[in-house]
Design a protein around this motif. Structure first.
Motif, PDB file in Angstrom:
ATOM      1  N   GLU A  93       0.823  -1.209   0.000  1.00 38.94           N
ATOM      2  CA  GLU A  93       0.000   0.000   0.000  1.00 38.94           C
ATOM      3  C   GLU A  93       0.853   1.253   0.000  1.00 38.94           C
ATOM      4  N   TYR A  94       1.949   1.214   0.769  1.00 44.09           N
ATOM      5  CA  TYR A  94       2.817   2.388   0.840  1.00 44.09           C
ATOM      6  C   TYR A  94       3.449   2.680  -0.512  1.00 44.09           C
ATOM      7  N   VAL A  95       3.928   1.634  -1.188  1.00 43.05           N
ATOM      8  CA  VAL A  95       4.530   1.813  -2.511  1.00 43.05           C
ATOM      9  C   VAL A  95       3.484   2.323  -3.496  1.00 43.05           C
ATOM     10  N   GLN A  96       2.291   1.737  -3.466  1.00 34.26           N
ATOM     11  CA  GLN A  96       1.233   2.177  -4.374  1.00 34.26           C
ATOM     12  C   GLN A  96       0.841   3.623  -4.120  1.00 34.26           C
ATOM     13  N   ASN A  97       0.721   4.001  -2.861  1.00 36.02           N
ATOM     14  CA  ASN A  97       0.375   5.389  -2.539  1.00 36.02           C
ATOM     15  C   ASN A  97       1.438   6.358  -3.030  1.00 36.02           C
ATOM     16  N   ALA A  98       2.708   5.969  -2.851  1.00 33.44           N
ATOM     17  CA  ALA A  98       3.798   6.831  -3.324  1.00 33.44           C
ATOM     18  C   ALA A  98       3.723   7.008  -4.839  1.00 33.44           C
ATOM     19  N   ARG A  99       3.394   5.941  -5.548  1.00 32.39           N
ATOM     20  CA  ARG A  99       3.293   6.013  -7.007  1.00 32.39           C
ATOM     21  C   ARG A  99       2.099   6.851  -7.453  1.00 32.39           C
ATOM     22  N   ILE A 100       0.971   6.684  -6.795  1.00 28.88           N
ATOM     23  CA  ILE A 100      -0.213   7.459  -7.167  1.00 28.88           C
ATOM     24  C   ILE A 100       0.010   8.938  -6.870  1.00 28.88           C
ATOM     25  N   GLU A 101       0.638   9.248  -5.742  1.00 30.70           N
ATOM     26  CA  GLU A 101       0.932  10.641  -5.431  1.00 30.70           C
ATOM     27  C   GLU A 101       1.867  11.255  -6.472  1.00 30.70           C
ATOM     28  N   ARG A 102       2.855  10.493  -6.910  1.00 30.51           N
ATOM     29  CA  ARG A 102       3.745  10.990  -7.955  1.00 30.51           C
ATOM     30  C   ARG A 102       2.976  11.206  -9.254  1.00 30.51           C
ATOM     31  N   SER A 103       2.103  10.275  -9.588  1.00 31.15           N
ATOM     32  CA  SER A 103       1.338  10.425 -10.828  1.00 31.15           C
ATOM     33  C   SER A 103       0.412  11.637 -10.764  1.00 31.15           C
ATOM     34  N   MET A 104      -0.127  11.924  -9.608  1.00 30.36           N
ATOM     35  CA  MET A 104      -0.967  13.106  -9.447  1.00 30.36           C
ATOM     36  C   MET A 104      -0.166  14.380  -9.708  1.00 30.36           C
ATOM     37  N   ASP A 105       1.061  14.400  -9.209  1.00 32.49           N
ATOM     38  CA  ASP A 105       1.923  15.555  -9.464  1.00 32.49           C
ATOM     39  C   ASP A 105       2.212  15.710 -10.954  1.00 32.49           C
ATOM     40  N   LEU A 106       2.510  14.584 -11.611  1.00 38.52           N
ATOM     41  CA  LEU A 106       2.827  14.623 -13.032  1.00 38.52           C
ATOM     42  C   LEU A 106       1.615  15.014 -13.867  1.00 38.52           C
ATOM     43  N   LEU A 107       0.452  14.587 -13.462  1.00 36.94           N
ATOM     44  CA  LEU A 107      -0.769  14.934 -14.198  1.00 36.94           C
ATOM     45  C   LEU A 107      -1.045  16.437 -14.170  1.00 36.94           C
ATOM     46  N   THR A 108      -0.679  17.079 -13.084  1.00 33.96           N
ATOM     47  CA  THR A 108      -0.980  18.510 -12.944  1.00 33.96           C
ATOM     48  C   THR A 108       0.184  19.423 -13.297  1.00 33.96           C
TER      49      THR A 108
END
Length: 293
Positions: free
Chosen positions: A232-247
């Protein structure tokens, strides 16, 4: 399926008047998992393989050193059943009474004696790593003394065992206590590394081996420390990074998925929506729409 675990007793190892046993053995697939009624310190002096300890699986290589109290079952396995990649270990065995006598006779600090007493009482094992060949030299000396049996070899053996116990305590004291995560600074470094390099492929076995704990211990203690599972921690880190990249970029959803460690774009889309409630495209439109207001 119930595991077959043999019970080894000291009667098969200790000679009259010599309550210590040392050997140097090439591990194979013929050895059964076993527990014993004596203390064992084992050192990997050649090769690499796996060490199965209770329900934990630990990758091992030259320099890995284990303290195994009474009742802890274990077995080594080499990388391959062929003899071209041998796994060779030193074993030092002695009754728990010898451990108690040595800690008292040599006046070990209470903290050192308490560590080994606690390991024995809780049937927990300890792993440290020998980076500068110190344990390697000690085991070489002990094996030579035990094999040659020169006059006075027993006091020398006892002194070397005490050196080894103190050395292991010092290594443990710098790395963190057994059965728990290492010092908070090391844990923080791990969490920071995952957030920084979330695109990398992480495995529990590799990380737990690096941190000197077993897989099951690491999984349990990581959840306790981070409030979520390692995955979960790895997935959350990846999703947070993707959110940054999307914006903050004009990268496509596919490019962002690849940059955050996901080769399966459909899986990335499903996971992103599960975590945020929106698809990546919807998230980008909503975030950019709010930003323009």
């Amino acid at each position: 399926m119930k595991r077959h675990i043999e019970i080894s007793t000291g009667d098969g190892f200790f000679e009259p008047g010599i309550p210590v046993y040392l050997n140097r053995v090439r591990e194979s697939f013929s050895m059964y998992e076993h527990a014993h009624d004596f203390v064992e310190i084992t050192y990997v002096c050649e090769g690499a393989g796996m060490h199965y300890i209770g329900h934990d699986t630990v990758q091992v290589s030259r320099g890995d050193l284990f303290f195994l109290p009474i009742g802890v079952s274990h077995v080594f396995r080499p990388v391959s059943p062929r003899n071209d990649r041998p796994l060779v270990v030193y074993n030092c065995l002695f009754p728990s009474e010898v451990l108690a006598e040595l800690t008292r006779f040599y006046g070990m600090e209470p903290a050192i004696a308490r560590l080994y007493e606690q390991l024995g009482a809780e049937q927990r094992w300890l792993k440290v790593h020998d980076r500068q060949e110190e344990a390697h030299r000690l085991f070489g000396s002990m094996f030579q003394e035990y094999t040659l049996r020169s006059p006075g070899f027993m006091p020398v053996l006892y002194a070397d065992i005490v050196k080894l116990l103190v050395w292991m305590y010092r290594r443990w004291n710098r790395a963190g206590e057994p059965g728990s995560l290492p010092a908070s600074a090391q844990l923080e470094e791990l969490l920071w590394t995952i957030r920084r390099d979330c695109h990398l492929q992480y495995s529990v076995s590799e990380v737990s081996s690096t941190l000197n704990v077993g897989d099951r211990q690491f999984t349990r203690l990581f959840r306790k420390a981070a409030g979520m599972s390692f995955l979960e921690y790895v997935q959350n880190a990846r999703i947070e990074r993707s959110m940054d990249l999307l914006t903050s970029t004009v990268l496509t959803v596919r490019e962002i998925a690849l940059q955050t460690g996901y080769q399966d774009i459909k899986f990335f889309n499903r996971l992103f929506k599960k975590k945020t409630g929106l698809s990546p495209t919807q998230f980008r439109k909503q975030a950019l729409g709010h930003a323009s207001v």
